[in-house]
Design an enzyme around this catalytic site. Structure first.
Site: not given
Ligand code: AMP
Length: 475
Positions: A5, A31, A105-106, A246
């Site tokens: 996300c 995403g 997001n999360g 990453y």
């Protein structure tokens, strides 16, 4: 492993939908499953969402039919809820005639319990996403508390990771959980405020980065201006270290530092911890590039390009030729033969998850003539799943949870294997005490119940992807 996300939002700009599209385009790495934009002209709200990449969902025609000065958008790679059209964000609901949109997001770790309670008292959900509980909590409270208080109270009740945006006609709100797990930044384009998961989205649209949204902070932007509120005092700050390893784009400023620079430091530290006698340092593109550069600079071994990467591989690529061994890797990466012949190579990547890709990459290098392969990883071994927004495989599929470093070396077929130590990793970031490293240590900043990941699924109904129950290593 999957990532999840990206969010983007803009307030009071005549090209709100187009700018949001560009923001999502820059955040595509966060995403690739689906994307959506909600735009408002101050009273009417339009939504467009779809499965796939941003540029395939939003054509020029679609964007031209989305007038309005206020918008939020979302790129999704699911960590809760299935891949179904009802789970594409932003979520948009109509409440007393007003459109309310949310991008998140999360991962919320108590969403299942909250949802159960809400459903017991008659709430009807339209998706299987954890995000939707925030909307339900909010709508129950808004009449008595008013909008801002209701959002703050709703957010106080959820636990876990959220960097989220909400749009109420001409009011744009950005909020970040008190642990600050996921990034969220504030910017300015001319006189329009913006929010984004990462600053690379601001760079693309020519906006200025102002600052991070603070952990526990809610920023409200309306026609009167911009105001900051504290939802909750920051708790143990637990920024995700994997954003540096990453996820985030190297050109982004995340948690106050440029990602590429942190990765380069990781590569330098890795070179000191695990030196090698070699002729060439090469990255696994693109994830290992910055760390490989650091390794080469620190060790004095020349940096080289060992692979060409095909960037145009779609997620829907069908594999028609089964007889081509390791085709998924070959589609993406091709070793450059003349460069590798007879060489002792240091191969640098950011992480090993299951070990399957790494094994294939190393075998490609051998076929291309590399004499020795010294595999160096710019993170510690990943042994525990994440519950805060990264979709990791269950514990037993993480190769480092069941294998020693020597066994992994043997499995991937390298001559030597060296992982960056946790201390080494933490020495590369500012304020190391402010990071979550649970994927390496199993020490989760919040108590996670074993069932957390497997919410919303009922037998026989395809509403979410279930994993086995006992896979969490909570502490
Ligand atoms: P494997 O050898 O199968 O464990 O794959 C290792 C590769 O996965 C490395 O190149 C990493 O950059 C990449 N990787 C790490 N985390 C993720 C993630 N969340 N989603 C996709 N790839 C990832």
């Amino acid at each position: 492993m999957r990532e999840k996300c990206g969010v983007f939002g803009i307030h009071n700009h005549p090209q709100a939908a187009k700018i949001t599209y560009l923001g999502l385009y820059a955040l595509q790495h966060r995403g690739q499953e689906s994307a959506g934009i909600v735009v408002s002209d101050g009273s009417n709200t339009i939504i467009h969402r779809g499965l796939g990449l941003v540029d395939s969902i939003f054509t020029e025609d679609v964007l031209s039919s989305m007038p309005g000065k206020f918008a939020i958008g979302h790129n999704r790679y699911s960590t809760t809820g299935s891949t179904s059209p009802s789970n594409i964000q932003p979520l948009l609901i109509s409440f007393f005639g007003e459109g309310i949109a949310i991008s998140h997001n999360g991962n919320l770790i108590n969403a299942a319990e909250i949802r159960e309670k809400l459903e017991s008292s008659g709430s009807i959900f339209q998706s299987t996403m954890d995000t939707e509980v925030i909307i339900h909590l909010f709508t129950k409270l808004t009449k008595s508390l008013g909008r801002k208080q209701a959002i703050a109270q709703a957010l106080k009740r959820v636990k876990g990771a959220y960097s989220l945006l909400m749009l109420f006609n001409d009011v744009l709100i950005g909020a970040r959980d008190p642990h600050g797990f996921r990034p969220l930044v504030l910017g300015l384009l001319d006189s329009s405020y913006l929010f984004a998961s990462e600053t690379c989205a601001f760079d693309l649209v020519g906006a200025k980065y102002i600052r991070e949204v603070k952990p526990g902070e809610m920023i409200v932007i309306d026609k009167k201006g911009i105001n900051s509120y504290t939802i909750e005092k920051p708790k143990k700050i637990s920024q995700c270290i994997f954003e540096y390893i990453y996820f985030a784009r190297p050109d982004s400023i995340v948690f106050g530092e440029t990602v590429h620079k942190v990765r380069e430091k990781m590569g330098r530290t890795l070179a000191r911890e695990h030196p090698a006698k070699a002729d060439l340092v090469i990255p696994v593109p693109d994830s290992g590039i910055s760390a490989a550069l650091g390794y080469a600079r620190e060790s004095g071994i020349p940096y080289g390009i060992g692979f060409t990467r095909n960037h145009y591989v779609g997620r829907t690529f069908i594999q028609p030729l089964q007889f081509i061994r390791d085709m998924e890797v070959r589609i993406k990466l091709n070793p450059i033969k003349g460069v590798l012949d007879g060489k002792r190579v240091v191969l640098v990547d950011d992480s090993i998850v299951r070990g399957t890709t790494s094994r294939k990459i190393i075998s490609l290098l051998r076929e291309a003539g590399a004499k020795e392969i010294h595999f160096r990883i710019s993170s510690p071994p990943i042994k525990f799943p994440c519950f805060f927004g990264i979709d990791t495989p269950v514990k037993k599929e993480l190769i480092a949870s069941t294998h020693t470093v020597e066994q992994i070396r043997e499995k991937v077929g390298a001559n030597s294997l060296g992982y960056l130590s946790l201390e080494g990793l933490l020495s590369c970031v500012k304020n190391p005490e402010n990071f979550c490293t649970a994927c390496f240590t199993g020490k989760y900043p919040l108590k996670v119940k074993p069932q957390t990941k497997y919410i919303f699924e009922k037998k026989g109904r395809s509403v979410a992807v279930l994993s086995p129950k006992k896979e969490t290593g909570t502490s």
